[in-house]
Write a protein that holds these residues in place. Structure first.
Motif, PDB file in Angstrom:
ATOM      1  N   UNK A  62      -4.971   7.063   1.657  1.00 12.39           N
ATOM      2  CA  UNK A  62      -4.493   7.886   0.543  1.00 12.39           C
ATOM      3  C   UNK A  62      -5.028   7.346  -0.777  1.00 12.39           C
ATOM      4  N   UNK A  63      -4.964   6.028  -0.958  1.00 12.79           N
ATOM      5  CA  UNK A  63      -5.451   5.409  -2.196  1.00 12.79           C
ATOM      6  C   UNK A  63      -6.971   5.548  -2.306  1.00 12.79           C
ATOM      7  N   UNK A 107      -9.302   7.524  -5.226  1.00 13.69           N
ATOM      8  CA  UNK A 107     -10.350   6.860  -6.026  1.00 13.69           C
ATOM      9  C   UNK A 107     -11.702   7.525  -5.776  1.00 13.69           C
ATOM     10  N   UNK A 108     -11.963   7.934  -4.534  1.00 15.00           N
ATOM     11  CA  UNK A 108     -13.246   8.600  -4.231  1.00 15.00           C
ATOM     12  C   UNK A 108     -13.343   9.946  -4.944  1.00 15.00           C
ATOM     13  N   UNK A 122      -3.581  15.244  -2.346  1.00 12.82           N
ATOM     14  CA  UNK A 122      -3.165  13.930  -1.840  1.00 12.82           C
ATOM     15  C   UNK A 122      -2.599  14.089  -0.441  1.00 12.82           C
ATOM     16  N   UNK A 123      -3.330  13.567   0.533  1.00 18.56           N
ATOM     17  CA  UNK A 123      -2.893  13.617   1.923  1.00 18.56           C
ATOM     18  C   UNK A 123      -2.139  12.322   2.235  1.00 18.56           C
ATOM     19  N   UNK A 124      -0.854  12.452   2.502  1.00 14.31           N
ATOM     20  CA  UNK A 124      -0.046  11.249   2.773  1.00 14.31           C
ATOM     21  C   UNK A 124       0.559  11.323   4.171  1.00 14.31           C
ATOM     22  N   UNK A 129       0.838  -1.214   0.000  1.00 11.81           N
ATOM     23  CA  UNK A 129       0.000   0.000   0.000  1.00 11.81           C
ATOM     24  C   UNK A 129       0.862   1.249   0.000  1.00 11.81           C
ATOM     25  N   UNK A 130       1.885   1.271   0.839  1.00 13.80           N
ATOM     26  CA  UNK A 130       2.722   2.468   0.950  1.00 13.80           C
ATOM     27  C   UNK A 130       3.525   2.717  -0.324  1.00 13.80           C
ATOM     28  N   UNK A 131       3.895   1.655  -1.024  1.00 14.80           N
ATOM     29  CA  UNK A 131       4.602   1.816  -2.298  1.00 14.80           C
ATOM     30  C   UNK A 131       3.705   2.485  -3.334  1.00 14.80           C
ATOM     31  N   UNK A 132       2.450   2.075  -3.389  1.00 14.14           N
ATOM     32  CA  UNK A 132       1.509   2.713  -4.320  1.00 14.14           C
ATOM     33  C   UNK A 132       1.225   4.155  -3.906  1.00 14.14           C
ATOM     34  N   UNK A 133       1.081   4.386  -2.595  1.00  8.18           N
ATOM     35  CA  UNK A 133       0.813   5.748  -2.115  1.00  8.18           C
ATOM     36  C   UNK A 133       2.000   6.663  -2.410  1.00  8.18           C
TER      37      UNK A 133
END
Length: 627
Positions: free
Chosen positions: A550-551, A555-556, A589-591, A497-501
């Motif tokens: 974040x993901x 998408x939303x 994008x809130x990370x 997940x973190x890699x995609x974010x």
């Protein structure tokens, strides 16, 4: 007439070598109990002057069980004691024969399943009262032979003897004699004097075994030596050996299935439609086609025993930065490939076939751990991701799905990424190898972290990487009931997940074109429903170390935009891509902090795996030292 004393003796039906008769005379077990088992000087002089018949000696010793050998203590002790005396004298021919005899003797005697391995083996070789004195002399003689033997052949045979003991008695106390008497200088001097990569293989493999012996239980002196070693000439010989061995191991896979893409030709086209035999000048060296099941069984036996070299490679990489630098930067010799290219190539073959055996999986782990160590060194990572690292790479294409073909030289980091993708794509199982996937995804994260921090853009088929990561998430969601309770599974969930974010938030820094960035968003938005289900299945929102929100927020955001443009099902891919571009203006994008951070490798975390690897390597070395 008186009969002539010169009568012709009947010829034996089967000719037997004199040395075999001596073996049989030595190991006969029906000797009178009161008879002194000691043979005279003439027997032993002849024993070590005759050429050994190692196959016959192995056959004779293999016939004895552990209890039989304990009953034959007088004979086995004699053989060992006399061989040690021969080594100490240093007579050229006799010393060579004694070394070859001992290698076979240890290969047959030590691996047997004794009730009390340490004490029983000591009883067979020397006896508790004499073992210290005899083994001290023995190890000292071997040290001298390996360091300063009269010929390279004798020195090589000395290494073989130590390999046979190390592999045969690895779980016993006998190896403490090789810890007390440090053989590191002798082994390294032999490597320095060796005249080919093949000759370097055995001593470097031996070094790997000695450096791993009980290294988590006490301070292993060979580990300390690896830390301090700075002789670059010897290091480069080892790197060449590793490269050549990896190339040879890869060749075993190619021998089963040639996977080099062919260019178009009349003969190739005819062969595709089953008419290859009518083509004039068909290739004489074309490899046979095996049916899939037969090929699978053949692949399951690979890699060859020489893969034991990977244990030493891991230890040297973990201990010595100068070794790592040479491993990454050493240029190719004329007509050859770079050693690092051969290592990466073998890793790709190991990963595509890792599911076939525990042994292949173990060696794939070792290779991946080496690449993790290299990538975590920021100086080396910079080199691996730069144009300076461009090299020709042959990566495995023996199983679908195939990655796009890259012709010519390419940046090394792109080859590493391809290999990680292959590892992810080809090992999806309900009983998932979590540590293998953690390594593959973790190495990918470290590369992208460096690229984003340094704002280094490299040409690469990024869409394949993101497709594989999202396919992995889909798989983890589908088979959650089988995967949830696997050890350290949460670590893998966080990494993916973190890699995609990180890619979403920092993609502009490393993706080469706006189109590549758009494609990433398109793929994430397309997987919106899967990501929501994935979050809910594993309760990821409750994990502070996971960036699933974040993901989901991305998408939303786009789902709202797409719904305002009509049903997403009615939009073409071009229209969706256009909405994604427009959506950047309103997207925030809130990370979480530290997405591009990672924990440095700690060997203690992989203690169990490394012990397993050492045992697997021992099994391969046992095969290597046999006839």
């Amino acid at each position: 007439m008186e009969a002539s004393p010169l009568t012709q003796q009947a010829r034996p039906e089967i000719f037997q070598q004199k040395i075999v008769k001596l073996y049989e005379a030595l190991f006969q077990d029906d000797v009178d109990a009161e008879h002194d088992h000691d043979h005279d000087e003439g027997f032993w002089r002849e024993f070590f002057l005759l050429n050994p018949d190692r196959a016959s000696l192995l056959r004779i010793l293999d016939a004895f069980g552990p209890d039989d050998l304990i009953n034959l203590q007088p004979q086995t002790r004699q053989l060992f004691l006399r061989a040690v005396a021969c080594l100490k004298k240093g007579n050229g021919t006799a010393t060579l024969h004694a070394l070859e005899t001992l290698t076979t003797f240890f290969s047959a005697v030590l691996p047997k399943k004794y009730t009390n391995p340490s004490s029983d083996i000591i009883a067979v070789l020397a006896g508790l009262d004499h073992v210290d004195a005899i083994f001290t002399d023995f190890v000292g003689a071997l040290d001298g032979i390996i360091r300063n033997g009269t010929t390279l052949e004798i020195r090589q045979r000395g290494v073989d003897v130590v390999l046979s003991i190390t592999s045969g008695a690895y779980q016993t106390s006998l190896l403490t004699y090789f810890i007390q008497r440090d053989l590191f200088p002798a082994i390294m001097k032999f490597i320095q004097d060796s005249d080919s990569p093949d000759m370097t293989l055995a001593p470097f493999t031996l070094l790997g075994l000695l450096a791993n012996y009980n290294k988590f239980e006490f301070q292993n002196p060979y580990q300390l030596r690896l830390n301090d070693f700075v002789n670059e000439t010897t290091i480069q010989k080892i790197v060449r050996c590793v490269g050549q061995t990896c190339k040879n191991l890869r060749g075993q896979y190619i021998e089963i299935l040639e996977d080099l893409p062919e260019g178009w030709s009349l003969s190739h086209t005819l062969s595709i439609i089953g008419l290859g035999k009518i083509t004039p000048g068909a290739r004489a060296n074309q490899k046979p086609n095996h049916d899939p099941e037969a090929a699978k069984q053949m692949f399951a036996k690979l890699p060859g025993e020489e893969a034991a070299v990977l244990l030493g490679l891991y230890d040297f990489s973990h201990a010595n930065k100068l070794f790592c630098f040479n491993l990454v930067t050493m240029a190719a010799e004329k007509g050859e490939e770079q050693p690092i290219s051969s290592l990466l190539s073998l890793t790709s073959y190991l990963l595509q076939h890792a599911f076939l055996s525990t042994r292949a999986t173990n060696y794939a782990h070792l290779s991946l751990m080496v690449f993790r160590l290299l990538i975590e060194d920021q100086i080396l990572c910079k080199r691996i991701c730069s144009e300076d690292s461009k090299t020709a790479l042959r990566l495995c294409r023996q199983r679908q799905p195939y990655l796009p073909i890259v012709k010519g030289e390419r940046i090394l980091a792109t080859g590493v990424l391809d290999t990680m993708i292959d590892g992810i794509n080809h090992n999806l199982r309900r009983r998932l190898d979590v540590s293998l996937y953690t390594l593959c995804v973790g190495i990918t994260l470290r590369i992208i972290s460096y690229l984003s921090r340094s704002r280094t853009r490299i040409q690469y088929h990024w869409s394949e990487l993101f497709r594989s990561l999202l396919s992995l998430i889909r798989f983890l969601t589908t088979y959650a009931s089988d995967l949830k309770d696997l050890p350290h599974f949460e670590t893998l969930l966080d990494l993916v997940v973190n890699l995609l974010a990180l890619s979403l938030s920092a993609g502009e820094a490393f993706l080469p074109t706006p189109a590549a960035y758009d494609d990433l968003f398109y793929k994430v938005v397309e997987s919106g429903e899967v990501l929501v289900k994935f979050r809910d299945t594993y309760s990821l929102s409750k994990r502070p170390s996971n960036s699933i929100d974040t993901l989901i927020n991305v998408t939303a955001h786009y789902k709202t935009l797409l719904d305002s443009n009509g049903s997403i099902k009615n939009l073409t891919s071009t229209q969706v891509a256009e909405v994604i571009k427009q959506g950047y203006e309103t997207l925030s994008i809130q990370t979480k902090e530290g997405l591009d951070g990672w924990e440095r490798y700690r060997e203690a975390d992989d203690r169990t795996l490394l012990k397993k690897m050492a045992r697997a390597t021992v099994m391969d070395v046992k095969v290597m030292v046999q006839v």
